[in-house]
Design an enzyme around this catalytic site. Structure first.
Site, PDB file in Angstrom:
ATOM      1  N   MET A  41       0.796  -1.226   0.000  1.00 27.67           N
ATOM      2  CA  MET A  41       0.000   0.000   0.000  1.00 27.67           C
ATOM      3  C   MET A  41       0.833   1.283   0.000  1.00 27.67           C
ATOM      4  O   MET A  41       0.305   2.357  -0.252  1.00 27.67           O
ATOM      5  CB  MET A  41      -0.949   0.027   1.200  1.00 27.67           C
ATOM      6  CG  MET A  41      -0.295   0.014   2.567  1.00 27.67           C
ATOM      7  SD  MET A  41       0.106   1.639   3.276  1.00 27.67           S
ATOM      8  CE  MET A  41      -1.516   2.337   3.513  1.00 27.67           C
ATOM      9  N   TYR A  42       2.140   1.193   0.226  1.00 28.74           N
ATOM     10  CA  TYR A  42       2.965   2.398   0.204  1.00 28.74           C
ATOM     11  C   TYR A  42       3.020   2.940  -1.225  1.00 28.74           C
ATOM     12  O   TYR A  42       3.545   2.284  -2.128  1.00 28.74           O
ATOM     13  CB  TYR A  42       4.383   2.120   0.698  1.00 28.74           C
ATOM     14  CG  TYR A  42       4.485   1.676   2.137  1.00 28.74           C
ATOM     15  CD1 TYR A  42       3.458   1.893   3.049  1.00 28.74           C
ATOM     16  CD2 TYR A  42       5.632   1.026   2.595  1.00 28.74           C
ATOM     17  CE1 TYR A  42       3.568   1.473   4.364  1.00 28.74           C
ATOM     18  CE2 TYR A  42       5.751   0.616   3.916  1.00 28.74           C
ATOM     19  CZ  TYR A  42       4.712   0.823   4.795  1.00 28.74           C
ATOM     20  OH  TYR A  42       4.826   0.412   6.098  1.00 28.74           O
ATOM     21  N   SER A  43       2.497   4.116  -1.405  1.00 35.39           N
ATOM     22  CA  SER A  43       2.383   4.720  -2.742  1.00 35.39           C
ATOM     23  C   SER A  43       1.721   3.766  -3.730  1.00 35.39           C
ATOM     24  O   SER A  43       2.034   3.754  -4.920  1.00 35.39           O
ATOM     25  CB  SER A  43       3.754   5.166  -3.263  1.00 35.39           C
ATOM     26  OG  SER A  43       4.239   6.263  -2.513  1.00 35.39           O
ATOM     27  N   LEU A  44       0.809   2.938  -3.189  1.00 35.63           N
ATOM     28  CA  LEU A  44       0.042   1.972  -4.003  1.00 35.63           C
ATOM     29  C   LEU A  44       0.940   1.113  -4.900  1.00 35.63           C
ATOM     30  O   LEU A  44       0.687   0.928  -6.087  1.00 35.63           O
ATOM     31  CB  LEU A  44      -1.015   2.702  -4.835  1.00 35.63           C
ATOM     32  CG  LEU A  44      -2.107   3.403  -4.014  1.00 35.63           C
ATOM     33  CD1 LEU A  44      -3.101   4.102  -4.928  1.00 35.63           C
ATOM     34  CD2 LEU A  44      -2.829   2.408  -3.103  1.00 35.63           C
TER      35      LEU A  44
END
Length: 327
Positions: free
Chosen positions: A58-61
């Protein structure tokens, strides 16, 4: 660099883990560094002997995973020399099945993470949160199958109540499934609620501890202010920090960190991280670096041994607070 076993496993990880939530897209978070700005930190970490890298889908998708994978490849880090950890749970789109810890989502997520990272396996696959909607057995069986398939070497958990973690450990033992080897939890000088149940549980069960936000999202370094939040982009834009910290007692703790740092001629970050490193059972704090001195401070903290008087002074101002991070 010092290295330590991750919990009761034979896996050796550096005492500092480079966290990569800081690297990705400014469209995701304003304070995030994009790939050209991020590259020097990976080189600095590798040259310092750091072998442990933590990210999440989910970090920066997903872009954070891509940046990590490309950086390790371009730095010619052999795959067997790197310990890559990523996570699954958070929503990745508006699709109702593109989130959580269902078998469907876990199986889709690991394949997408492997593709973004450019690798055939991850060393540590972590559930990012506890899933209240999916049966524990379903989640654990899916993770076990990933281990058996060779896509995952070890499994870990993150940010939940101790009773939830103990229940998952019990089910994995009952069903003879792969067992969690680590817990990634919120822990620092101004948030110590994990000391009540989770940290004793992990010591008793031989679980590795890789705390995130050991510097309280930068709060303990001393550049936050009550009146105008602070000078950095993250201080001015990080709403979570404003909700979680900025209590009078929090500033008292930072004042004590500043005093000890001044007496020793080191930075606040070194003192605050040294405190985390000296707590029982801590394996490898996760450091987010956006300035060159951030990793330098983290590495320097490994050489600092706080005395009993300093440890007592740092702990004195803390008062119990509401659970944050996973409530």
């Amino acid at each position: 660099m010092d290295y330590q076993r991750l919990g009761s496993t034979g896996l050796k990880v550096s005492r500092i883990c480079l966290g990569t939530m800081t690297y990705g897209s400014k469209q995701w978070r304003e304070w995030v560094l994009e790939e050209p700005e991020a590259r020097p930190f990976f080189r600095q970490a590798v040259e310092a002997g750091i072998n442990f890298f933590d990210t999440a889908d989910m970090y920066s998708l997903g872009l954070s995973e891509e940046i990590l994978g490309r950086a390790l490849k371009d730095l010619s880090v052999p795959r067997d020399r790197a310990v890559i950890a990523t996570k699954v749970f958070q929503p990745m789109s508006d699709d109702p099945n593109d989130r959580g810890l269902s078998r469907k989502h876990i199986f889709h997520s690991i394949d997408r993470s492997l593709k973004r990272l450019g690798t055939d396996f991850v060393d540590l696959y972590q559930i990012h949160r506890f899933d209240y909607e999916t049966p524990i057995e379903e989640t654990l069986l899916a993770l076990h199958d990933l281990v058996k398939a060779g896509k995952v070497r070890y499994i870990g958990a993150s940010a939940m109540f101790a009773w939830q973690f103990m229940k998952m450990l019990a089910v994995s033992e009952q069903l003879k499934l792969s067992r969690f080897v680590s817990m990634q939890n919120y822990y620092n000088l101004v948030y110590r609620e994990e000391e009540r149940e989770m940290l004793p549980l992990r010591r008793a069960e031989g679980i590795g501890v890789i705390p995130f936000s050991p510097l309280a999202r930068g709060f303990v370094v001393g550049n936050r202010r009550k009146e105008d939040l602070g000078e950095t982009v993250r201080a001015k834009t990080d709403e979570l920090s404003r909700r979680q910290y900025y209590r009078p007692k929090d500033f008292e703790i930072v004042d004590q960190v500043s005093q000890i740092a001044k007496n020793r001629g080191v930075s606040n970050a070194q003192v605050a991280l040294a405190w985390v490193l000296q707590q029982p059972g801590i394996t490898s704090p996760i450091i987010g670096a956006s300035k060159e001195h951030h990793l330098q401070d983290a590495i320097a903290a490994l050489s600092i041994r706080l005395d009993d008087a300093e440890l007592k002074a740092l702990a004195a101002a803390y008062e119990p607070r509401a659970i944050i991070g996973h409530a």
